[in-house]
Design a protein around this motif. Structure first.
Motif, PDB file in Angstrom:
ATOM      1  N   PHE A  84       0.786  -1.227   0.000  1.00 47.71           N
ATOM      2  CA  PHE A  84       0.000   0.000   0.000  1.00 47.71           C
ATOM      3  C   PHE A  84       0.824   1.286   0.000  1.00 47.71           C
ATOM      4  N   ALA A  85       2.140   1.204   0.160  1.00 43.94           N
ATOM      5  CA  ALA A  85       2.976   2.397   0.098  1.00 43.94           C
ATOM      6  C   ALA A  85       3.309   2.716  -1.363  1.00 43.94           C
ATOM      7  N   PRO A  86       3.790   3.936  -1.647  1.00 45.86           N
ATOM      8  CA  PRO A  86       4.119   4.298  -3.030  1.00 45.86           C
ATOM      9  C   PRO A  86       5.461   3.717  -3.459  1.00 45.86           C
ATOM     10  N   VAL A  87       5.509   2.397  -3.612  1.00 43.98           N
ATOM     11  CA  VAL A  87       6.711   1.715  -4.086  1.00 43.98           C
ATOM     12  C   VAL A  87       6.492   1.318  -5.541  1.00 43.98           C
ATOM     13  N   ASP A  88       7.581   1.045  -6.262  1.00 42.02           N
ATOM     14  CA  ASP A  88       7.439   0.627  -7.655  1.00 42.02           C
ATOM     15  C   ASP A  88       7.963  -0.778  -7.896  1.00 42.02           C
ATOM     16  N   MET A 112      -3.213  29.483  -0.131  1.00 43.27           N
ATOM     17  CA  MET A 112      -1.853  29.114   0.267  1.00 43.27           C
ATOM     18  C   MET A 112      -0.867  29.413  -0.852  1.00 43.27           C
ATOM     19  N   ASP A 113       0.335  29.683  -0.461  1.00 39.79           N
ATOM     20  CA  ASP A 113       1.436  29.847  -1.407  1.00 39.79           C
ATOM     21  C   ASP A 113       2.490  28.810  -1.046  1.00 39.79           C
ATOM     22  N   ALA A 114       2.413  27.641  -1.701  1.00 42.70           N
ATOM     23  CA  ALA A 114       3.322  26.544  -1.378  1.00 42.70           C
ATOM     24  C   ALA A 114       3.814  25.905  -2.668  1.00 42.70           C
ATOM     25  N   PRO A 115       5.068  25.454  -2.693  1.00 44.25           N
ATOM     26  CA  PRO A 115       5.596  24.797  -3.903  1.00 44.25           C
ATOM     27  C   PRO A 115       4.808  23.524  -4.201  1.00 44.25           C
ATOM     28  N   PRO A 116       4.791  23.069  -5.463  1.00 43.88           N
ATOM     29  CA  PRO A 116       4.087  21.819  -5.806  1.00 43.88           C
ATOM     30  C   PRO A 116       4.755  20.613  -5.162  1.00 43.88           C
ATOM     31  N   ALA A 117       4.019  19.535  -5.116  1.00 41.81           N
ATOM     32  CA  ALA A 117       4.488  18.320  -4.450  1.00 41.81           C
ATOM     33  C   ALA A 117       5.667  17.699  -5.184  1.00 41.81           C
ATOM     34  N   THR A 118       6.595  17.156  -4.405  1.00 40.31           N
ATOM     35  CA  THR A 118       7.744  16.437  -4.975  1.00 40.31           C
ATOM     36  C   THR A 118       7.854  15.021  -4.444  1.00 40.31           C
ATOM     37  N   ARG A 119       6.971  14.633  -3.501  1.00 46.36           N
ATOM     38  CA  ARG A 119       7.090  13.290  -2.931  1.00 46.36           C
ATOM     39  C   ARG A 119       6.659  12.237  -3.953  1.00 46.36           C
ATOM     40  N   ALA A 120       7.063  11.009  -3.682  1.00 46.72           N
ATOM     41  CA  ALA A 120       6.867   9.932  -4.647  1.00 46.72           C
ATOM     42  C   ALA A 120       5.384   9.707  -4.931  1.00 46.72           C
ATOM     43  N   PRO A 121       5.019   9.591  -6.209  1.00 42.58           N
ATOM     44  CA  PRO A 121       3.622   9.311  -6.545  1.00 42.58           C
ATOM     45  C   PRO A 121       3.336   7.819  -6.469  1.00 42.58           C
ATOM     46  N   PHE A 122       2.070   7.470  -6.525  1.00 47.29           N
ATOM     47  CA  PHE A 122       1.666   6.073  -6.631  1.00 47.29           C
ATOM     48  C   PHE A 122       1.615   5.706  -8.112  1.00 47.29           C
ATOM     49  N   VAL A 123       2.296   4.629  -8.489  1.00 45.06           N
ATOM     50  CA  VAL A 123       2.353   4.221  -9.891  1.00 45.06           C
ATOM     51  C   VAL A 123       2.021   2.738 -10.007  1.00 45.06           C
ATOM     52  N   SER A 124       1.549   2.341 -11.178  1.00 42.94           N
ATOM     53  CA  SER A 124       1.295   0.928 -11.449  1.00 42.94           C
ATOM     54  C   SER A 124       2.605   0.246 -11.835  1.00 42.94           C
TER      55      SER A 124
END
Length: 757
Positions: free
Chosen positions: A89-93, A334-346
């Motif tokens: 369930f974690a964003p691993v590939d 809010m003024d925050a940079p876009p996300a850089t954390r790992a996405p969920f991928v197939s």
């Protein structure tokens, strides 16, 4: 895991006073309340200042998580659950990276901390015994301060603003409900728990048979990425007020999720520390007195975009506000940079392969990985779970000090773990080891009151009807007990059948002690057969003969069809089943033999016997939309009726036995469900549903059933098998005489249904 920190985060006797907020013009104080569970003293308050230097916010996101309660069961089961949560369930590939992190942690005894350090989606955190105290609302001048907890929340009508204090809330099962209650009482239009991208599983995508037979085989199961919808909570507040959510340097994941959701939606100010998205996206998995905060989702805003990595506060670094009551009703965007954390991928698990190295750490990692996978995806875990959990502890102890660990010892450890699953689909495959040539002793057995009796033999020294007492100097009871410890079977009938097959393995001349029909005990030295097909031919002959008209007076108008005649498991064959069914059109009765596994696709043949379209058994696949309890997705299928003029209408008897398994049981269940046959024989394997398998560290694979199966009418199938109308016990004298007792019983049934002239 081998090393688990035993410390739990406790509240100190001196109340924690983190600097929080000065509300200048209104001279209001935000109260800092710390709930410490049983033994708490009365609430205490302290004035605090919104100052990031006083807050001392850690730079490591893992130091910003408040854990949940310690595990309420054995730590080993918690470790299995934690590893499965990360793996599935974690964003691993790929799975290999996660499994190797476990191997490394077990190799150097670094425990949870060492495991999580290798995985950016997991944090090792101390458990917290802090309890969720009842909800409380109190007034500080015109400001209503809400401490969420169980019970109702009512904002006084004269309140001009609201502060929701989330500091020190520990991750507890009732926290989400408490925050929903608080949010409903504060926001007149309600609020929404955010939508999220998550890992999805429709069953467990097979890694074993697809590697053996091709990646396109057994594709019924799917793994991918899906979305959990936002969860709206209706509002009950009498009117809109300025709202501030007060946070500390550390937050429980659910509290972080709430704070980020209402700030991103522009419904509340965020005062105190910023909210890391990874904390808000985590689930708590206890492992003894510690646990993992595992990132299991990617939270989305109302436009479907991922949250920024950090939700900033509205007051930082010593700045102050004029007072919550004087704030505008809603904060600025809010003024925050876009996300850089790992996405969920197939990904396809076959894209990466496990390392073939085997040692004690690999063996233990394999046990934990297999246990966690089966716990999630084996459909009968509610029945066998307690025994399966106990087997994990036994296997763990068996590998204590086992260094070096051989591949065979590893295989045996895995087999012992799977035995309590009681699943005839369990098969172990070694993708990296060498397999000895298949050799077998030239005899096959049936069982008379549990004792193996020779039913067929290619050795002149042995005779049908001989009861086997020992093989190679080892008593049969000892051999069967050893096999039972490493064999997974749903019924005793199937276990005995498979034990008889395995007992006949031999690599050289072997002494076989038998007791003949005459009661005389003798020892015969029997050479093995080098060509395993010789043994398999004996096995096929025991499970059924050639199709055709029965011989003998008063029975030569009965037709026998062996669906497995000349078949080779899983591959096409030359058996003319449809031709035999056509030849049986004029028969007084027909006997259908499903005691062996048919290589021929018998679906059309079943349609001819039923004479119409028919229904399959009922199947169900466990579906996961992220972690949590699965939803069972049920399905069945119907098969079209036969071509006109090919229907069979005469009485039919179905023969089944301990080798009737999987697809063969599907056919039998369809015939029974249609009310078309009388079932004769022995208990079947009670093992049906699509198979799947997991590849483990060390390059060993284990298959198991991934689908729940019920009968056509929805009744229970597992542990029971195809329901019998006539049970046919074996006798040594009948085996000695070469009688097929199932066929004899079938003839009696047909004679009763259609007496001969």
């Amino acid at each position: 895991m081998t090393t688990i920190d035993n410390q739990i985060t406790h509240c100190s006797n001196t109340r924690l006073t983190r600097a929080m907020a000065t509300l200048a013009s209104a001279a209001l104080i935000i109260v800092g309340v710390v709930g410490c569970g049983v033994g708490d003293r009365s609430d205490e308050a302290s004035a605090v200042v919104l100052d990031s230097t006083v807050l001392d916010v850690p730079t490591d996101v893992c130091d910003r998580v408040i854990g949940g309660p310690p595990g309420d069961g054995p730590r080993l089961l918690g470790a299995s659950r934690a590893h499965a949560t990360v793996r599935f369930f974690a964003p691993v590939d790929n799975y290999v990276e996660v499994d190797q992190a476990l191997v490394a942690a077990l190799s150097d005894d670094s425990g949870l901390a060492g495991y999580a350090a290798q995985l950016p989606a997991a944090c090792a955190v101390d458990a917290t015994i802090r309890h969720l105290r009842p909800a409380r609302v109190w007034m500080l001048g015109p400001l209503a301060v809400v401490r969420p907890g169980p019970g109702p929340v009512q904002i006084p009508q004269h309140a001009e603003a609201v502060a929701i204090d989330l500091r020190w809330l520990a991750e507890r099962p009732g926290l989400k409900a408490a925050l929903s209650t608080a949010g409903a009482a504060v926001f007149p239009d309600g609020f929404a728990w955010p939508a999220a991208t998550v890992r999805t599983h429709a069953g467990y995508v097979d890694e074993v048979w697809r590697e053996l037979f091709g990646a396109d085989l057994f594709t019924i199961y799917e793994m991918g990425v899906g979305q959990r919808a936002a969860e709206a909570v209706a509002g009950t507040a009498d009117r809109a007020r300025p709202v501030a959510v007060v946070t500390g340097a550390r937050l429980a994941p659910t509290a972080a999720r709430f704070a980020g959701a209402v700030r991103i939606a522009g419904q509340a100010y965020l005062l105190g520390a910023s909210v890391p998205a990874q904390v808000a996206e985590s689930d708590w998995v206890p492992v003894g007195r510690r646990g993992l905060a595992v990132r299991t989702r990617e939270l989305l805003d109302a436009d479907g975009q991922p949250w920024p990595d950090e939700i900033p506060t509205d007051v930082i670094g010593g700045e102050s506000v004029d007072g919550i009551t004087s704030l505008p009703g809603a904060p600025s965007p809010m003024d925050a940079p876009p996300a850089t954390r790992a996405p969920f991928v197939s990904f396809d698990p076959l894209d990466t392969q496990q390392d073939s190295t085997v040692d004690r750490a690999v063996g233990r990692a394999g046990l934990l990985t297999l246990h966690g996978a089966a716990r999630l995806f084996y459909p009968h875990m509610a029945i066998v779970g307690a025994d399966f959990d106990a087997a994990l502890h036994r296997g763990w102890d068996d590998l204590d000090g086992a260094e070096p660990l051989s591949r065979d010892e590893y295989r045996v450890a895995l087999a012992r773990l799977t035995s309590p699953l009681r699943d005839g689909h369990v098969i172990l495959r070694d993708f990296a080891g060498s397999s000895p040539p298949s050799r077998a002793l030239p005899f096959v057995v049936e069982h008379v009151a549990g004792a193996p009796v020779i039913a067929g033999t290619a050795a002149d020294e042995l005779r049908p009807g001989d009861t086997v007492l020992s093989v190679g100097g080892r008593p049969v009871a000892e051999i069967y007990a050893e096999l039972a410890a490493t064999m997974s079977a749903a019924t005793e009938s199937n276990r005995l059948y498979r034990s008889g097959v395995l007992m006949a393995r031999g690599s050289g001349p072997t002494d076989v002690e038998v007791r003949g029909i005459d009661g005389v005990v003798r020892v015969e030295t029997v050479p093995p057969v080098d060509n395993f097909s010789t043994y398999y031919t004996l096995l096929q002959d025991m499970l059924g003969g050639p199709s055709g008209w029965l011989e003998g007076p008063a029975r030569n108008d009965l037709y026998y069809v062996n669906f497995a005649e000349d078949s080779v498991f899983l591959f096409p064959d030359n058996a003319d089943v449809l031709g035999h069914l056509q030849a049986a059109q004029s028969a007084r009765g027909i006997i259908l033999d499903l005691r062996d596994y048919p290589g021929y696709d018998v679906l059309d043949g079943v349609a001819r016997v039923i004479g119409d379209q028919y229904l399959s058994p009922q199947f169900a696949i466990p579906n996961y939309l992220g972690p949590g309890a699965p939803q069972l997705e049920g399905y069945s299928w119907s098969w079209p009726g036969p071509p006109p003029g090919t229907e069979l209408s005469m009485p039919a008897v179905l023969l089944v036995g301990p080798a009737t398994i999987s697809r063969t049981e599907t056919m039998a269940q369809a015939l029974v469900g249609a009310g078309r046959v009388t079932v004769v024989g022995l208990t079947t394997a009670a093992t049906n549903g699509d198979i799947t398998g997991v590849e483990l560290p060390g390059r060993l694979g284990v298959t198991f059933t991934g689908t729940e199966t019920r009968n056509v009418d929805g009744s229970v199938f597992y542990d029971i098998g195809v329901p019998l109308d006539v049970m046919v016990p074996r006798t040594a004298s009948a085996l000695a005489a070469g009688l097929d007792l199932d066929i004899e019983a079938a003839v009696e049934v047909l004679d009763a249904a259609t007496p001969t002239p």
